[in-house]
Design an enzyme around this catalytic site. Structure first.
Site: not given
Ligand code: SAH
Length: 336
Positions: A84, A97, A104, A108, A111, A153, A185, A207, A283, A326
C-alpha cells in the site's frame, strides 16, 4: 529496473555506462510509453531494448479515498504480493508515504504492518514505481514534492535498495526531489543510521515511542539488540546541514507511555540532540491491543515538552477512515 539492474544490463550488452543516465531519464523523469521515443539512443539499442523489455506503468488494483482527500493505493506486485502507498494532499503540494518492504520484521507491538509478518524486500524499481504513479495522479495545483518513507516496512532493513532508490529520487536527471523534502523514518538501528548519514542527504525521522529501555524493548523488539544509549550516540553523530533537525516520532499509547514520568524520560533522552518532536496519538487497527489517550493527556504531554523548549507537533493522522493512517497499512485485502 533500478539503477543497479540497468547498469548490469548495459555492461552485459557492452554499452557505454552513460546509457544508464539516459535510460533513467526516460524511465522516471519523462516516462516514455515506447522505445521509439528514446531519441538520444542509437536505433540498434532501441530495437534491442524493445525485443527484450516493455515499458510498463503501474496501476493500482484498488484505490480508496478518505473524507480528508487522502488516497490509498493497493498495488499488486509481479509475484502476487501486495503493498500500500498513501498520497496525502497538503495546502499547496502532495506528500507520498511509500513502502519499502512487503510486511515488516521489526515486530512493533502497536503497528498493524508487523501483524502480517515479513514477506520480502521491495526492489529500488518497486519503490520508484510508487512515486511515478503518485506523480501522475497528483492534481496540478498539488504537485508531488515531498516523500516520506513511512509506509509498510523498515527502510533501513532494506538498505541497499533504499540507497539505490534515493539516488534516482535526488538525481536531477531523474526525479530531482529536494533533499529537505525526502524523509526516511526508522526504528533506529544505529549502524544503519550512520550509513544513511554518510551515504545520503535524506532527512531522518526516528520512531522512539518510549525513552526507557525496558518499556521500549517491550513495545519495539529492535531495542533489545540496539538499546537507547547506542541510538543516542548515533543521533549525536548524525550529520545535519545547518538549521536542520532530526524528527522524533512518539506514538502515544493510553496508559502505556503517556504519563508525566514518560515525558520526563523523553526530555532526558533528547537532551543535547537537535530534534523536533512529532506526537502521534495511536491509530487503532484490528488485532492491535492499544488505545488512543484522551486529548487532554496528549495536550499535557505536548505542553511539558514545550516547557522544556522543544518544538513539538501533534501529527494529524490523515486517512484513518480508509485505514491509511500511520500504523494501519497491511495490504491484506486484495479482494475488490
Ligand atoms: N519502520 C519505520 C517506517 C514506518 S513509519 C518506522 O517505524 O519508523 C510508521 C510510523 O507510524 C512510525 O513512527 C510508527 O511508530 C508509527 N506507528 C506505527 N503504528 C502506529 C499506530 N497504530 N498508530 C500511530 N502510529 C503508529
Amino acid at each position: 529496473m533500478g539503477p543497479a539492474e540497468l547498469a548490469a544490463l548495459m555492461h552485459d550488452w557492452r554499452e557505454k555506462p552513460f546509457r544508464v543516465k539516459q535510460l533513467q531519464r526516460w524511465l522516471w523523469r519523462e516516462p516514455a510509453g515506447d522505445f521509439d521515443r528514446l531519441t538520444d539512443l542509437p536505433q540498434a539499442l532501441r530495437r534491442k531494448l524493445a525485443e527484450h523489455f516493455h515499458l510498463k506503468c503501474w496501476m493500482p488494483v484498488k484505490e480508496q479515498t478518505s473524507s480528508d482527500g487522502t488516497r490509498k493505493f493497493l498495488f499488486q506486485l509481479d509475484d502476487g504480493n501486495a503493498i500500500e502507498t498513501v498520497l496525502i494532499p497538503e495546502r499547496d503540494h502532495s506528500t507520498l508515504c511509500l513502502s519499502t518492504q512487503v510486511g515488516c520484521r521489526m515486530g512493533c507491538a502497536f503497528c498493524r504492518t508487523a501483524r502480517i509478518g515479513f514477506k520480502r524486500n521491495l526492489t529500488a524499481g518497486e519503490m520508484l514505481h510508487q512515486i511515478l504513479h503518485a506523480r501522475r495522479v497528483s492534481p496540478a495545483e498539488l504537485p508531488l514534492t515531498n516523500l516520506v518513507f513511512m509506509g509498510m516496512g523498515e527502510p533501513l532493513d532494506n538498505y541497499d535498495h533504499l540507497r539505490a532508490a534515493l539516488g534516482v529520487i535526488f538525481d536531477t536527471a531523474a526525479f530531482g526531489f529536494g533533499h529537505r523534502r525526502v524523509t526516511v523514518s526508522t526504528v533506529g538501528p544505529p549502524d544503519m543510521i550512520r550509513r544513511l548519514g554518510q551515504d545520503t542527504k535524506a532527512a531522518l525521522a526516528v520512531s522512539m515511542t518510549a525513552a526507557e529501555d525496558e518499556l521500549r524493548s517491550r513495545l519495539m523488539p529492535v531495542n533489545r539488540r540496539h538499546p537507547l544509549a547506542d541510538l543516542k550516540a548515533a543521533l549525536q553523530d548524525y550529520p545535519l546541514v545547518r538549521g536542520r533537525r532530526i524528527t522524533i516520532e512518539y506514538v502515544l499509547l493510553a496508559g502505556v507511555n503517556d504519563s508525566p514520568a514518560h515525558v520526563k524520560a523523553l526530555i532526558k533522552f533528547l537532551h543535547g540532540l537537535k530534534v523536533k518532536i512529532n506526537l502521534i496519538p495511536f491509530n487503532p487497527a484490528p488485532d492491535v491491543p492499544f488505545h488512543r489517550p484522551e486529548p487532554a493527556v496528549v495536550e499535557l504531554f505536548q505542553e511539558k515538552l514545550h516547557a522544556a523548549r522543544f518544538t513539538v507537533m501533534i501529527r494529524r493522522s490523515m486517512g484513518a477512515d480508509v485505514s491509511a493512517a500511520c500504523g494501519q497499512l497491511a495490504a491484506d485485502r486484495l479482494e475488490p
